[in-house]
Design a protein around this motif. Structure first.
Motif, PDB file in Angstrom:
ATOM      1  N   VAL A   1       0.840  -1.207   0.000  1.00 38.51           N
ATOM      2  CA  VAL A   1       0.000   0.000   0.000  1.00 38.51           C
ATOM      3  C   VAL A   1       0.868   1.248   0.000  1.00 38.51           C
ATOM      4  O   VAL A   1       0.621   2.204  -0.753  1.00 38.51           O
ATOM      5  N   ALA A   2       1.910   1.258   0.846  1.00 42.30           N
ATOM      6  CA  ALA A   2       2.783   2.434   0.932  1.00 42.30           C
ATOM      7  C   ALA A   2       3.499   2.692  -0.396  1.00 42.30           C
ATOM      8  O   ALA A   2       3.609   3.844  -0.838  1.00 42.30           O
ATOM      9  N   THR A   3       3.975   1.634  -1.051  1.00 41.73           N
ATOM     10  CA  THR A   3       4.676   1.799  -2.329  1.00 41.73           C
ATOM     11  C   THR A   3       3.744   2.362  -3.390  1.00 41.73           C
ATOM     12  O   THR A   3       4.123   3.263  -4.154  1.00 41.73           O
TER      13      THR A   3
ATOM     14  N   SER B   1       1.069  15.805  -2.244  1.00 37.74           N
ATOM     15  CA  SER B   1       1.634  15.949  -0.900  1.00 37.74           C
ATOM     16  C   SER B   1       0.881  15.097   0.108  1.00 37.74           C
ATOM     17  O   SER B   1       1.483  14.388   0.929  1.00 37.74           O
ATOM     18  N   LEU B   2      -0.451  15.140   0.062  1.00 38.92           N
ATOM     19  CA  LEU B   2      -1.252  14.332   0.990  1.00 38.92           C
ATOM     20  C   LEU B   2      -1.004  12.843   0.781  1.00 38.92           C
ATOM     21  O   LEU B   2      -0.923  12.075   1.752  1.00 38.92           O
TER      22      LEU B   2
ATOM     23  N   ALA C   1       1.403   7.799   2.673  1.00 38.30           N
ATOM     24  CA  ALA C   1       2.258   6.627   2.436  1.00 38.30           C
ATOM     25  C   ALA C   1       3.228   6.432   3.596  1.00 38.30           C
ATOM     26  O   ALA C   1       3.450   5.296   4.049  1.00 38.30           O
ATOM     27  N   ILE C   2       3.802   7.522   4.063  1.00 43.57           N
ATOM     28  CA  ILE C   2       4.720   7.436   5.216  1.00 43.57           C
ATOM     29  C   ILE C   2       3.969   6.949   6.447  1.00 43.57           C
ATOM     30  O   ILE C   2       4.454   6.092   7.205  1.00 43.57           O
ATOM     31  N   LEU C   3       2.761   7.484   6.649  1.00 47.43           N
ATOM     32  CA  LEU C   3       1.949   7.083   7.797  1.00 47.43           C
ATOM     33  C   LEU C   3       1.603   5.594   7.748  1.00 47.43           C
ATOM     34  O   LEU C   3       1.595   4.906   8.779  1.00 47.43           O
ATOM     35  N   THR C   4       1.370   5.087   6.549  1.00 45.26           N
ATOM     36  CA  THR C   4       0.991   3.676   6.383  1.00 45.26           C
ATOM     37  C   THR C   4       2.090   2.735   6.868  1.00 45.26           C
ATOM     38  O   THR C   4       1.807   1.624   7.333  1.00 45.26           O
TER      39      THR C   4
ATOM     40  N   LYS D   1       3.263   0.368  15.309  1.00 44.43           N
ATOM     41  CA  LYS D   1       4.652   0.622  15.700  1.00 44.43           C
ATOM     42  C   LYS D   1       4.767   1.931  16.482  1.00 44.43           C
ATOM     43  O   LYS D   1       4.099   2.910  16.173  1.00 44.43           O
ATOM     44  N   GLY D   2       5.631   1.917  17.499  1.00 43.89           N
ATOM     45  CA  GLY D   2       5.945   3.147  18.215  1.00 43.89           C
ATOM     46  C   GLY D   2       5.061   3.433  19.412  1.00 43.89           C
ATOM     47  O   GLY D   2       5.211   4.471  20.052  1.00 43.89           O
TER      48      GLY D   2
END
Length: 557
Positions: free
Chosen positions: A403-405, A497-498, A503-506, A528-529
Motif C-alpha cells: 500500500v505504501a509503495t 503531498s497528501l 504513504a509514510i503514515l501507512t 509501531k511506536g
C-alpha cells in the motif's frame, strides 16, 4: 456444529453455478462505472465568453475587440466573465473611433456578462453548464452537484447494509439498481439545476447501495478462494469496463440529455438478471428460512452436475445456525484502547486521502491537455492493470509495504507534474495517469488490508467507518479540482503531498500478511511506536520482531 462453508463444500469452488454468479454480479456493477463519472461530460465547461447582442450598435472592429484579454498559462486568451462596457463601445463606434488605434482598451471600463454567454460547441453540443449558465459567479454549482452525488453515496453507504440485512441481498440489489436507473432517467427531464442536483443525490444513494448489495451477495455465495478474486478483481474490473464505456457513449452523443438517456439503457437491461441471481443462502439461514436456502443449494448442485446429499442441514444444526448471537459491540469500541484508536485514526486518514486522489484525478480529465474523450478512456483503462497489480501484491507481498509503495508512486509523480515544460503536455498527462494507477492500486488493497487489521467483533464497523471517511474524501474531491481555476498545478501539489504523507503514515501500521485474523480487540496487531504494558514476565516474539498482542495490554485511553 459445521459452518456454512463446510455444509456447502460438496458444491466445489468453481462450478457452473459459481461462474454464473461471479460474472452476472460483476456485470451488474457496469452501470456504476459510468453513472458516477458521467458528470465529467454532463457538467463539462466549454470555452465561453460574454455575449454581445446583435442589437448592439457596434462596428465589426468593436465587436472583435469587445472581450478583454487575460493571461492564462502564459498565453493571452479572451476573458470568460468580463466584457468592455457596452454603452461605451457603442458611443465610440458611433463616433467612428477605432479600438487600439484611437482608444486605449486597457483604460476602458469593463462589466459582467449582462446578456449571458456564448459557448463553444467544438467539444459539447450542450451540458448542464451551458444550459443553466453555471459559469463565473455560478461556477461553484457544478462541483457542488458532484459533491451532492457523493453525499448521496455517503447516506447510501449508511443504510445499504441495514437494508440488505433486513430485506435480503437480492431484493436490495435490484431495488437500488432500479433506483439508480430510474432517477438517472428522471434527470433527463430536469427543469433547473436544483432539480438535477436533488436527483443526482438520489442516484448516488442507489449506486452505492447497489454496489454494496452485489459485493455482499457475491462474497456470501462464492467459496473462499473465488471470494478473494471476486472482491479484488471481479467487481473492480467490471466497474472499470463501465467507466471505459462512458467516453465511448459521450463521444457519439454530445447532448447531455441524450447522453444521460443512453446511459440508463444498461441499467434497464440489468433487470433481466433477477431470474438468474438467487438470494444469499447464508442470509436465508440467518432468517430461519432453511427450506428456501436448501432449494438454492440443491439447484446449485444440479447446475454443477453434483448429486447433493439427501440431508444438507442436520436437525441439530438448524437450531444452532438460526440462533447464533454475538456479543454486542458499538462504535465506541473502535476507540476503546490506544492501539485500536490509533489504527482507526490512521485508517480514516488513509481512506480519505486515497478517495480524494482517486476521484480528484478522475474528475480532472477535462482539464488535461489533449482530447477529453481519450483522456477519460485512458483514466479508465489504467484501472485494469492497477487492480491486477493489487491482486498480485496481496497474494505475494506484505500489505503495509504494498500500500505504501503504491501511494508513494502515485504521490511522487503528481508532484512532478508541475516541473514538466508546457510544450511537453503529453508527459504531464502520462504522469497524471501513473498517479491514478498508483492511487487506484492502493484503493483496491485498502479494503483487504483494513478488514485484516480489525478483529472479528468490530470488523464491519471498522471497515464501515473507514468507508465513511472515503465518502467524505470524495465529497471534498471536486473542490480540489476547483482550485485549478486559480493555479493549474495546485490540485496536483495538494493531492501529491497528501498522498506521500499518507504513504509514510501507512508504514507505521502493523503488518497483517501471513497472520491469522484477530477475533478480539486484545488480539489485534500493534501499531509501531506505541508503548504497551506487559501482562507476563515473558513476551512472545512474532516473525517480524514485534511482540505478540495477545500477551500485551495497551494503555487505556
Amino acid at each position: 456444529m459445521r459452518d456454512y462453508d463446510e455444509v456447502t463444500a460438496f458444491l466445489g469452488e468453481w462450478g457452473t453455478f459459481q461462474r454464473i454468479i461471479f460474472f452476472l454480479l460483476s456485470a451488474s456493477i457496469i452501470p456504476n462505472g459510468f453513472n458516477g463519472m458521467s458528470i465529467v461530460f454532463l457538467a463539462g465547461t466549454p470555452e465561453h465568453h460574454c455575449r454581445v447582442p446583435d442589437s448592439a450598435n457596434l462596428s465589426s472592429a468593436w465587436r472583435n475587440h469587445s472581450i478583454p484579454l487575460r493571461l492564462q498559462d502564459g498565453h493571452l486568451v479572451p476573458h470568460s466573465c468580463r466584457r468592455y462596457r457596452l454603452a461605451a463601445m457603442a458611443n465610440f463606434s458611433a463616433l467612428g473611433l477605432e479600438p487600439v488605434r484611437d482608444v486605449d482598451l486597457e483604460q476602458l471600463e469593463q462589466e459582467s456578462c449582462l446578456d449571458g454567454w456564448e459557448f463553444s460547441q467544438d467539444v459539447y453540443l450542450s451540458t448542464i453548464v451551458t444550459e443553466w449558465n453555471l459559469v463565473c459567479n455560478d461556477d461553484w454549482k457544478a462541483p457542488f452537484s458532484i459533491s451532492l452525488f457523493f453525499v448521496g453515496v455517503l447516506v447510501g453507504s449508511f443504510i445499504s447494509g441495514q437494508l440488505s440485512d433486513r430485506f435480503g441481498r437480492k431484493n436490495v440489489l435490484f431495488v437500488t439498481m432500479a433506483m439508480q436507473t430510474g432517477f438517472s432517467f428522471l434527470q433527463v427531464f430536469s427543469k433547473n439545476f436544483e432539480m438535477f442536483s436533488v436527483l443526482f443525490f438520489l442516484v448516488g444513494m442507489g449506486q452505492i447501495s447497489n454496489y454494496v448489495a452485489a459485493f455482499v451477495l457475491g462474497t456470501e455465495i462464492l467459496g473462499k478462494s473465488v471470494r478473494i478474486i471476486f472482491s479484488t478483481l471481479g467487481v473492480c474490473i467490471f466497474y472499470a469496463i463501465g467507466y471505459m464505456l462512458l467516453p465511448l457513449f459521450a463521444y457519439f452523443i454530445r447532448d447531455w440529455r441524450m447522453l444521460l438517456l443512453a446511459l440508463t439503457v444498461p441499467g434497464v437491461l440489468c433487470a433481466l438478471l433477477w431470474w438468474f441471481i438467487p438470494e444469499s443462502p447464508r442470509w436465508l439461514i440467518s432468517q430461519g428460512r432453511f427450506k428456501e436456502a436448501e432449494v438454492i443449494i440443491r439447484r446449485a448442485a444440479k447446475m454443477n452436475g453434483i448429486v447433493a446429499p439427501s440431508t444438507i442441514f442436520e436437525p441439530n444444526e438448524l437450531e444452532d445456525l438460526g440462533s447464533q448471537e454475538q456479543q454486542a459491540h458499538n462504535i465506541l469500541d473502535l476507540l476503546r484502547t490506544r492501539n485500536i484508536c490509533v489504527i482507526t485514526v490512521m485508517s480514516i486518514i488513509l481512506w480519505m486521502t486515497i478517495s480524494v486522489g482517486y476521484f480528484g484525478l478522475s474528475l480532472d480529465t477535462p482539464n488535461l491537455h489533449g482530447d477529453i474523450y481519450v483522456n477519460c478512456f485512458l483514466s479508465a483503462v489504467v484501472e485494469v492493470p492497477a487492480y491486477t497489480l493489487a491482486w498480485v501484491l496481496l497474494r505475494y507481498l506484505p500489505r503495509r509495504y504494498s500500500v505504501a509503495t503504491a501511494l508513494f508512486l502515485g504521490g511522487i509523480v503528481l508532484l512532478f507534474v508541475q516541473l514538466v515544460p508546457p510544450d511537453l503536455y503529453y508527459l504531464s498527462t502520462t504522469l497524471v495517469m501513473v498517479g491514478k494507477f498508483g492511487i487506484t492500486s492502493a484503493f483496491s488493497m485498502a479494503y483487504v488490508y483494513t478488514a485484516e487489521l480489525y478483529p472479528t467483533v468490530v470488523r464491519n464497523m471498522g471497515v464501515g467507518v473507514s468507508s465513511t471517511a472515503s465518502r467524505l474524501g470524495s465529497i471534498l474531491s471536486p473542490y480540489f479540482i476547483y482550485l485549478g481555476a486559480y493555479d493549474r498545478f495546485l490540485p496536483y501539489i495538494l493531492m501529491g503531498s497528501l498522498t506521500v504523507l499518507t504513504a509514510i503514515l501507512t508504514l507505521f501500521l502493523p503488518e497483517s500478511s501471513g497472520t491469522s485474523l484477530p477475533d478480539t480487540i486484545d488480539q489485534m496487531l500493534r501499531v509501531k511506536g506505541i508503548k504497551y504494558q506487559q501482562t507476563s514476565n515473558h513476551t512472545k516474539i512474532l516473525k517480524d520482531g514485534e511482540e505478540s498482542p495477545i500477551v500485551l495490554k495497551s494503555t487505556a485511553l
